[in-house]
Design a protein around this motif. Sequence first.
Motif, PDB file in Angstrom:
ATOM      1  N   LEU A 382       0.527  -1.335  -0.239  1.00 55.62           N
ATOM      2  CA  LEU A 382       0.060  -0.428   0.038  1.00 55.62           C
ATOM      3  C   LEU A 382       0.866   1.226   0.063  1.00 55.62           C
ATOM      4  O   LEU A 382       0.387   2.219  -0.558  1.00 55.62           O
ATOM      5  CB  LEU A 382      -1.003  -0.188   1.175  1.00 55.62           C
ATOM      6  CG  LEU A 382      -2.525   1.075   1.636  1.00 55.62           C
ATOM      7  CD1 LEU A 382      -2.571   1.434   0.117  1.00 55.62           C
ATOM      8  CD2 LEU A 382      -2.391   0.413   2.667  1.00 55.62           C
ATOM      9  N   ALA A 383       1.738   0.995   1.131  1.00 54.96           N
ATOM     10  CA  ALA A 383       2.543   2.259   1.022  1.00 54.96           C
ATOM     11  C   ALA A 383       3.380   2.586  -0.068  1.00 54.96           C
ATOM     12  O   ALA A 383       3.957   3.426  -1.044  1.00 54.96           O
ATOM     13  CB  ALA A 383       3.514   2.029   2.158  1.00 54.96           C
ATOM     14  N   ARG A 384       4.283   1.562  -0.739  1.00 48.08           N
ATOM     15  CA  ARG A 384       4.253   1.558  -2.535  1.00 48.08           C
ATOM     16  C   ARG A 384       4.066   2.301  -2.958  1.00 48.08           C
ATOM     17  O   ARG A 384       4.242   2.600  -4.317  1.00 48.08           O
ATOM     18  CB  ARG A 384       4.916   0.064  -2.958  1.00 48.08           C
ATOM     19  CG  ARG A 384       6.098   0.344  -3.995  1.00 48.08           C
ATOM     20  CD  ARG A 384       6.691  -1.138  -4.557  1.00 48.08           C
ATOM     21  NE  ARG A 384       7.617  -1.619  -3.337  1.00 48.08           N
ATOM     22  CZ  ARG A 384       6.994  -2.746  -1.900  1.00 48.08           C
ATOM     23  NH1 ARG A 384       6.014  -3.798  -2.791  1.00 48.08           N
ATOM     24  NH2 ARG A 384       7.313  -3.496  -0.754  1.00 48.08           N
ATOM     25  N   SER A 385       2.711   1.681  -3.489  1.00 54.19           N
ATOM     26  CA  SER A 385       1.807   2.189  -5.124  1.00 54.19           C
ATOM     27  C   SER A 385       1.774   3.600  -4.212  1.00 54.19           C
ATOM     28  O   SER A 385       1.151   4.607  -5.926  1.00 54.19           O
ATOM     29  CB  SER A 385       0.166   1.322  -3.945  1.00 54.19           C
ATOM     30  OG  SER A 385       0.709   0.011  -4.940  1.00 54.19           O
ATOM     31  N   ILE A 386       1.178   4.095  -3.366  1.00 57.14           N
ATOM     32  CA  ILE A 386       1.155   5.620  -2.956  1.00 57.14           C
ATOM     33  C   ILE A 386       2.405   6.526  -3.314  1.00 57.14           C
ATOM     34  O   ILE A 386       1.969   7.296  -3.507  1.00 57.14           O
ATOM     35  CB  ILE A 386       0.316   5.266  -1.488  1.00 57.14           C
ATOM     36  CG1 ILE A 386      -0.932   5.207  -1.384  1.00 57.14           C
ATOM     37  CG2 ILE A 386       0.385   7.521  -0.745  1.00 57.14           C
ATOM     38  CD1 ILE A 386      -1.734   5.084   0.677  1.00 57.14           C
ATOM     39  N   LEU A 389       2.093   6.665  -6.304  1.00 59.14           N
ATOM     40  CA  LEU A 389       1.119   7.820  -7.254  1.00 59.14           C
ATOM     41  C   LEU A 389       1.661   9.028  -7.364  1.00 59.14           C
ATOM     42  O   LEU A 389       0.930   9.960  -8.341  1.00 59.14           O
ATOM     43  CB  LEU A 389       0.342   7.743  -6.329  1.00 59.14           C
ATOM     44  CG  LEU A 389      -1.327   6.875  -7.114  1.00 59.14           C
ATOM     45  CD1 LEU A 389      -2.310   6.069  -5.767  1.00 59.14           C
ATOM     46  CD2 LEU A 389      -1.272   6.737  -8.599  1.00 59.14           C
ATOM     47  N   ILE A 390       2.199   9.546  -6.544  1.00 59.66           N
ATOM     48  CA  ILE A 390       3.139  10.979  -6.211  1.00 59.66           C
ATOM     49  C   ILE A 390       4.263  11.226  -7.089  1.00 59.66           C
ATOM     50  O   ILE A 390       3.892  12.039  -7.783  1.00 59.66           O
ATOM     51  CB  ILE A 390       2.885  10.579  -4.949  1.00 59.66           C
ATOM     52  CG1 ILE A 390       2.383  10.667  -3.135  1.00 59.66           C
ATOM     53  CG2 ILE A 390       3.673  12.227  -4.589  1.00 59.66           C
ATOM     54  CD1 ILE A 390       2.258  10.829  -2.108  1.00 59.66           C
ATOM     55  N   PHE A 391       4.925  10.154  -7.506  1.00 59.58           N
ATOM     56  CA  PHE A 391       6.339  10.476  -7.747  1.00 59.58           C
ATOM     57  C   PHE A 391       6.648  10.103  -9.684  1.00 59.58           C
ATOM     58  O   PHE A 391       6.866  10.832  -9.682  1.00 59.58           O
ATOM     59  CB  PHE A 391       7.597   9.488  -7.152  1.00 59.58           C
ATOM     60  CG  PHE A 391       8.041  10.588  -6.098  1.00 59.58           C
ATOM     61  CD1 PHE A 391       8.588  10.959  -6.158  1.00 59.58           C
ATOM     62  CD2 PHE A 391       7.427   9.872  -4.685  1.00 59.58           C
ATOM     63  CE1 PHE A 391       9.523  11.632  -5.188  1.00 59.58           C
ATOM     64  CE2 PHE A 391       7.729  10.041  -4.064  1.00 59.58           C
ATOM     65  CZ  PHE A 391       9.261  10.593  -3.712  1.00 59.58           C
ATOM     66  N   SER A 392       5.197   9.274  -9.800  1.00 57.38           N
ATOM     67  CA  SER A 392       4.718   9.044 -11.510  1.00 57.38           C
ATOM     68  C   SER A 392       4.408  10.111 -11.719  1.00 57.38           C
ATOM     69  O   SER A 392       4.223   9.968 -13.529  1.00 57.38           O
ATOM     70  CB  SER A 392       4.231   7.812 -11.118  1.00 57.38           C
ATOM     71  OG  SER A 392       2.778   7.936 -10.601  1.00 57.38           O
ATOM     72  N   VAL A 418       9.552   8.081   1.130  1.00 59.59           N
ATOM     73  CA  VAL A 418       8.660   8.327   1.512  1.00 59.59           C
ATOM     74  C   VAL A 418       7.561   7.433   1.768  1.00 59.59           C
ATOM     75  O   VAL A 418       6.829   7.556   2.643  1.00 59.59           O
ATOM     76  CB  VAL A 418       8.411   9.619   0.359  1.00 59.59           C
ATOM     77  CG1 VAL A 418       6.658   9.664  -0.020  1.00 59.59           C
ATOM     78  CG2 VAL A 418       8.762  10.817  -0.213  1.00 59.59           C
ATOM     79  N   GLU A 419       8.671   6.442   0.829  1.00 55.76           N
ATOM     80  CA  GLU A 419       7.350   5.259   1.354  1.00 55.76           C
ATOM     81  C   GLU A 419       7.682   4.808   2.694  1.00 55.76           C
ATOM     82  O   GLU A 419       6.723   4.154   3.045  1.00 55.76           O
ATOM     83  CB  GLU A 419       8.156   4.254   0.291  1.00 55.76           C
ATOM     84  CG  GLU A 419       7.379   2.724   0.659  1.00 55.76           C
ATOM     85  CD  GLU A 419       8.364   1.978  -0.727  1.00 55.76           C
ATOM     86  OE1 GLU A 419       8.467   0.783  -0.453  1.00 55.76           O
ATOM     87  OE2 GLU A 419       8.329   2.388  -1.835  1.00 55.76           O
ATOM     88  N   ASP A 420       8.758   4.756   2.908  1.00 55.93           N
ATOM     89  CA  ASP A 420       9.042   4.348   4.294  1.00 55.93           C
ATOM     90  C   ASP A 420       8.632   5.157   5.751  1.00 55.93           C
ATOM     91  O   ASP A 420       7.495   4.593   6.493  1.00 55.93           O
ATOM     92  CB  ASP A 420      10.294   4.440   4.858  1.00 55.93           C
ATOM     93  CG  ASP A 420      11.116   4.200   6.298  1.00 55.93           C
ATOM     94  OD1 ASP A 420      10.801   2.328   6.747  1.00 55.93           O
ATOM     95  OD2 ASP A 420      10.846   4.855   6.811  1.00 55.93           O
ATOM     96  N   TYR A 421       8.026   6.385   5.181  1.00 57.66           N
ATOM     97  CA  TYR A 421       7.665   7.530   5.819  1.00 57.66           C
ATOM     98  C   TYR A 421       5.940   6.806   6.405  1.00 57.66           C
ATOM     99  O   TYR A 421       4.978   6.946   7.549  1.00 57.66           O
ATOM    100  CB  TYR A 421       7.241   8.716   5.682  1.00 57.66           C
ATOM    101  CG  TYR A 421       6.813   9.559   6.671  1.00 57.66           C
ATOM    102  CD1 TYR A 421       6.971   9.748   8.318  1.00 57.66           C
ATOM    103  CD2 TYR A 421       5.341   9.945   6.018  1.00 57.66           C
ATOM    104  CE1 TYR A 421       6.350  10.378   8.303  1.00 57.66           C
ATOM    105  CE2 TYR A 421       4.629  10.655   6.622  1.00 57.66           C
ATOM    106  CZ  TYR A 421       5.017  10.957   7.987  1.00 57.66           C
ATOM    107  OH  TYR A 421       4.693  12.388   8.685  1.00 57.66           O
TER     108      TYR A 421
END
Length: 473
Positions: A382-386, A389-392, A418-421
């Motif tokens: 889920l974190a990877r997907s969010i 979306l932001i960086f793409s 960002v993903e880790d956060y």
Amino acid sequence: MENNAPVPKLLLQLISSAFQRCRLAEDLCRLSVLLDQSTERDPPITCISIADTGIGCNLEEFQNLRCPREFNGAKIWDGLLSVKTTCFTDDEVYYYHINLDEYIANKRLKRQPSQAKNGAKFSGTEVSLSVFGSMDVLVAPIIGFFQKIIVLQIPNVTLDLMVKQGASPGNQTQYVFAVNADKTPCFTASNLERLKSGLEDYVLRHGNCLETMCDYCFSAREHLKVGSGTVCQEDKHKRVGGTMEVVIVISDLLETTQHCSRSCDGKTEVLYFDNFSPSPVPHLALSALKKIDWKKYGLILANVNDQDRHVFLEWENFPSYVQIQIALHWYHNQYPTRQKNGPGISLLKKGIKNALDNLKAKHEGFLLSSHSRKICSYVPDLARSIAGLIFSSTDLDFQGDCLSVLGFQTQEVERDTVEDYIQRKIVTVIGMNERKPQKDQEAAPFLFFDGESETSFFEDEEVEGEYYSSSLE
């Protein structure tokens, strides 16, 4: 004598009383135990001395002591205690003989001629007796008792045991037990703070069998996870209230622990202290441990192993590299007291639960329930997907707004950061939901619960039985 023989039990009672006299003194004190065995007799006879420099003893301490003269058909001692004691304000040292076989009070205690102190100011007590039997049966329980009693980290007491077998100096062994002055809380620290520090040392030194931390199994004290809980029972009528303190220490062992013969075997030792003295775990505490909802904390209790009131908890699907240690301490608000009342099951359960909840609150994503762990297994994706979306996005304003909402001030931040956060924020929310009171969870008992179905869609998937979320590793 066997391990369950009455003489070792009597010795531990006498040592415990001596420790209390030292604890209640305001000055630095020493408690010394001497075992002096004469090998010229068959069976050998051992003269035992228990001496302390604490406050003088109250003869009522010996009122309920009992110890038979024979055990399994063999004579084990003559039934006589010799006591000499004095208080700081006394002008004399008083001598007594106490016959533990005598039930009539005025015949049980016989006062002997006292000795003048000639103006000297000191206090202390020495209790001596002579017994028959193996020295090993006497030494092992005393060492075990000392190793546990220093968990309380009472800073003004030093303990030592001298073992002599024969007249030769080569047959003398001395054991010294003292709290670590560099890491021991000061005299003004609370009992709970001392217990936490002492249990940490107990874990790091494998039950205080070592003088320093085991480098094979542990890298630093800071890597221990410690939780504590306190519950107080108020005084009621003539019933003296008390305090129940619980400390739980969880540690991850190093990979080199396989080289250590003392490494843990997945069992959890439960230490119990009653009024500042090591004690067998009472049956009420056993019942409380069994009634804890361990699954709420990601643990599955497989068995409670009671070895003559020395208790070990065994877990299902428990990581081999994890060690859990539990210490329970009950003491009265007034000491000394003639009352023997202990904590009830509800008080014990509340103290243990408070310690577990404290661990959970202090360590993010730790001790999550089975359901929350299943949710956490989806958090990395889920974190990877969010983050994706932001960086793409090619809209820099959109990226900036998203990063600003997450608390980042610059668009130059790395995607992995960002993903880790995001991952940690989600896990924090899951943990916060678990810590809510049950009444606040009635409307939505599970986070991300599908209200249209009575069955969670996570139930069909198995997650490895870990005690904390693997998404944080």
